[in-house]
Motif scaffolding. Structure first.
Motif, short mmCIF file in Angstrom:
data_model
loop_
_atom_site.label_atom_id
_atom_site.label_comp_id
_atom_site.label_asym_id
_atom_site.label_seq_id
_atom_site.Cartn_x
_atom_site.Cartn_y
_atom_site.Cartn_z
N GLY A 184 31.61 -32.81 -22.75
CA GLY A 184 30.89 -31.54 -22.86
C GLY A 184 29.52 -31.52 -22.20
O GLY A 184 28.97 -30.46 -21.94
N ASP A 206 22.78 -29.05 -25.93
CA ASP A 206 24.19 -28.83 -25.62
C ASP A 206 24.34 -27.62 -24.70
O ASP A 206 23.83 -26.54 -25.02
CB ASP A 206 24.93 -28.60 -26.95
N HIS A 208 27.05 -25.99 -24.29
CA HIS A 208 28.17 -25.17 -24.78
C HIS A 208 27.93 -24.70 -26.21
O HIS A 208 27.13 -25.27 -26.95
CB HIS A 208 29.47 -25.98 -24.74
N ARG A 211 32.88 -24.03 -27.24
CA ARG A 211 33.61 -25.27 -27.02
C ARG A 211 33.25 -26.32 -28.07
O ARG A 211 34.11 -27.02 -28.59
CB ARG A 211 33.31 -25.81 -25.62
N THR A 212 31.96 -26.42 -28.38
CA THR A 212 31.51 -27.39 -29.37
C THR A 212 32.06 -27.05 -30.75
O THR A 212 32.49 -27.94 -31.50
CB THR A 212 29.97 -27.44 -29.40
#
Length: 231
Positions: A184, A206, A208, A211-212
């Motif tokens: 990711g 992060d 995302h 998605r996470t």
């Protein structure tokens, strides 16, 4: 008049400084901020911490700073009331380290300090915090995210065991690391399980969001398929 205006200007600058420092802390430690805010939805202790050092505290400081002229008198009254409740002899604790001769005169000084503290009666009221489930996100100038998901496994019928500390390592350095950090592109990822049942999953810097969250949802299936798992 000059002294009063200068004093009020100092108070406002203090609020501005506190607001700025809180914002800097949130941006540099967004993972802990996200976990605390999410925990505050159901945990009274986390709610209190959020009210005194987290996002809710920041919102209060920002509101008072932006509406200083309307709020300054109320702020002074509340601080005075708080001082009367806190700075009392029955709340005092002295920690002193010295050789035996260093204690000479200490008792007299402590007695003098006690006499200078507030003695007027105060109402002893119980603090009841009402948690509220929310679904929210907070936007900053940063182009990265801190994605947190929390819960309480004891509230859902599970018990705390030492195996959870092993699970924390497995998740943080295998499943979460591989799926959030390696695949990711997040800077980091963490998990934790406390004895009171509070647990969290969080990513650090992060790129995302959805998605996470989907990776978090895949944890039950991952655990069921850990090699050597017996129950």
């Amino acid at each position: 008049t000059f002294k009063i205006r200068r004093y009020e200007a100092c108070k406002k600058r203090f609020l501005q400084c506190k607001k700025s420092r809180l914002l800097m802390k949130f941006q540099s430690s967004g993972h802990t901020t996200a976990v605390l805010r999410a925990m505050s939805y159901a945990s009274p202790s986390s709610k209190l911490k959020d009210m005194t050092s987290g996002i809710e505290f920041y919102d209060k400081i920002a509101y008072i700073e932006e509406h200083f002229e309307e709020e300054k008198d109320v702020l002074v009254q509340k601080l005075q009331m708080l001082a009367h409740k806190l700075f009392r002899a029955d709340n005092m604790m002295i920690s002193y380290t010295a050789a035996k001769e260093g204690l000479n005169g200490m008792e007299e000084l402590v007695e003098g300090l006690k006499e200078a503290m507030f003695e007027d009666p105060v109402e002893d009221t119980r603090c009841v915090l009402h948690c509220e489930m929310k679904n929210e996100g907070f936007k900053t100038a940063s182009k990265v995210q801190y994605v947190a998901r929390v819960g309480n496994f004891i509230d859902n019928g599970a018990d705390y065991t030492g195996a959870l500390q092993i699970l924390k390592v497995i998740l943080s350095y295998d499943y979460l690391w591989q799926n959030i950090r390696v695949k990711g592109g997040a800077y980091g990822c963490m998990s934790g399980f406390k004895r009171n049942g509070e647990s969290y999953l969080v990513s650090y810097r992060d790129p995302h969001l959805k998605r996470t969250l989907d990776v978090y949802k895949g944890i039950p299936d991952y655990i069921r398929n850990i090699p050597g798992r017996t129950n």
